[in-house]
Write an enzyme that holds these catalytic residues in place. Sequence first.
Site, PDB file in Angstrom:
ATOM      1  N   LYS A   1       0.719  -6.394  -4.565  1.00  0.00           N
ATOM      2  CA  LYS A   1       1.926  -6.201  -5.383  1.00  0.00           C
ATOM      3  C   LYS A   1       2.688  -7.520  -5.517  1.00  0.00           C
ATOM      4  O   LYS A   1       3.155  -7.873  -6.603  1.00  0.00           O
ATOM      5  CB  LYS A   1       2.814  -5.097  -4.784  1.00  0.00           C
ATOM      6  CG  LYS A   1       2.190  -3.709  -4.977  1.00  0.00           C
ATOM      7  CD  LYS A   1       2.858  -2.595  -4.184  1.00  0.00           C
ATOM      8  CE  LYS A   1       1.998  -1.332  -4.303  1.00  0.00           C
ATOM      9  NZ  LYS A   1       2.511  -0.184  -3.569  1.00  0.00           N
TER      10      LYS A   1
ATOM     11  N   GLN B   1       6.732   0.927   0.900  1.00  0.00           N
ATOM     12  CA  GLN B   1       5.310   1.233   0.984  1.00  0.00           C
ATOM     13  C   GLN B   1       5.089   2.435   1.903  1.00  0.00           C
ATOM     14  O   GLN B   1       5.606   2.474   3.017  1.00  0.00           O
ATOM     15  CB  GLN B   1       4.555  -0.008   1.497  1.00  0.00           C
ATOM     16  CG  GLN B   1       3.045   0.133   1.455  1.00  0.00           C
ATOM     17  CD  GLN B   1       2.458   0.250   0.052  1.00  0.00           C
ATOM     18  OE1 GLN B   1       3.033  -0.215  -0.927  1.00  0.00           O
ATOM     19  NE2 GLN B   1       1.321   0.893  -0.061  1.00  0.00           N
TER      20      GLN B   1
ATOM     21  N   ASP C   1       8.531   3.421  -8.248  1.00  0.00           N
ATOM     22  CA  ASP C   1       7.359   4.231  -7.894  1.00  0.00           C
ATOM     23  C   ASP C   1       7.370   5.580  -8.618  1.00  0.00           C
ATOM     24  O   ASP C   1       6.341   6.246  -8.701  1.00  0.00           O
ATOM     25  CB  ASP C   1       7.368   4.527  -6.382  1.00  0.00           C
ATOM     26  CG  ASP C   1       6.445   3.617  -5.585  1.00  0.00           C
ATOM     27  OD1 ASP C   1       5.406   3.207  -6.127  1.00  0.00           O
ATOM     28  OD2 ASP C   1       6.785   3.321  -4.421  1.00  0.00           O
TER      29      ASP C   1
HETATM   30  N1  GUN Z   1       1.024   3.943  -0.620  1.00  0.00           N
HETATM   31  C1  GUN Z   1      -0.140   4.148  -1.311  1.00  0.00           C
HETATM   32  N2  GUN Z   1       0.101   4.101  -2.631  1.00  0.00           N
HETATM   33  C2  GUN Z   1       1.425   3.863  -2.790  1.00  0.00           C
HETATM   34  C3  GUN Z   1       2.265   3.691  -3.924  1.00  0.00           C
HETATM   35  O1  GUN Z   1       1.832   3.776  -5.085  1.00  0.00           O
HETATM   36  N3  GUN Z   1       3.576   3.453  -3.653  1.00  0.00           N
HETATM   37  C4  GUN Z   1       4.060   3.382  -2.402  1.00  0.00           C
HETATM   38  N4  GUN Z   1       5.358   3.158  -2.259  1.00  0.00           N
HETATM   39  N5  GUN Z   1       3.307   3.546  -1.326  1.00  0.00           N
HETATM   40  C5  GUN Z   1       2.000   3.776  -1.530  1.00  0.00           C
END
Ligand code: GUN
Length: 281
Positions: A52, A96, A119
């Site tokens: 990211k 996350q 998200d």
């Molecule tokens: N953990 C696995 N995929 C994601 C996601 O798309 N967003 C977040 N915040 N955590 C994750």
Amino acid sequence: MANIIDGKLISKQIKDELKEKVCELNKKGTEVCLAVIQVGNDPASTVYVGNKKKACEYIGIKSLAYELPEETTEEELIQIIEKLNQDDSVHGILVQLPVPKHINDENIINAISPLKDVDGFHPASVGALSIGKKGFVSCTPAGIIQLLKRSQIEISGKECVVVGRSNIVGKPMAMLLLRENGTVTVCHSKTKDLKAVCKRADILVVAIGKPKMIDASYVKEGATVIDVGIHRNENGKLCGDVDYESVEPVAGAITPVPGGVGPMTIAMLMNNCVESVLQEI
Ligand code: GUN
């Protein structure tokens, strides 16, 4: 022989479009900023968070990294989120998942302002999607819609079958396909005769988390097959929920694993960050 839907290429196109938008915003004096919070050091999360940050760098989005120790309390985490909610220079907040067991992830998601919920996990974002209002949309299903649109695959009036009903993929996927005027069926572990239902699909989206479960016997000739799964087999090779070798000769179009849905998730996260700014202007 199916058309291969190239998620790597399409995600690159989206990121390049965003790069231009970010450049325009910079010229106007706005720096797009995403806060990424990781609690603890789950290795998979560290890889995702790293990817990211790399995407942010590529596009020109500033990323604020919060690498918090495993022992961080729920109250401490919420305090940080509330500070970021108030900070006008921050446009997106991402915690996350999974968070350590002593933290309730629902409380964390609820603490993020829906205006910065890039998200798309906040109940207000989910509710907005279900009633057709503006709001952030969960990145993986939003990316799948982009894959379909940019591959000129018509959704309107088509039989769409979603296998899996998770809050992050299955449910928002169904809502988005419905928004595009698809006729949508959602299947899950209690669905009777899954094979027969899947075989009706013009567009089959598979997000069940079981390696290679969907073979050619589940797929109508010429159907579009979207594989959300990602698994690593004994030999370290990646595969999806779809048995690619079996399905590819039958399908009209198919996403590979890797290089299909995966790269789209981050591209759409970046898109949500830019959207977050544009809504304010
Ligand atoms: N953990 C696995 N995929 C994601 C996601 O798309 N967003 C977040 N915040 N955590 C994750």
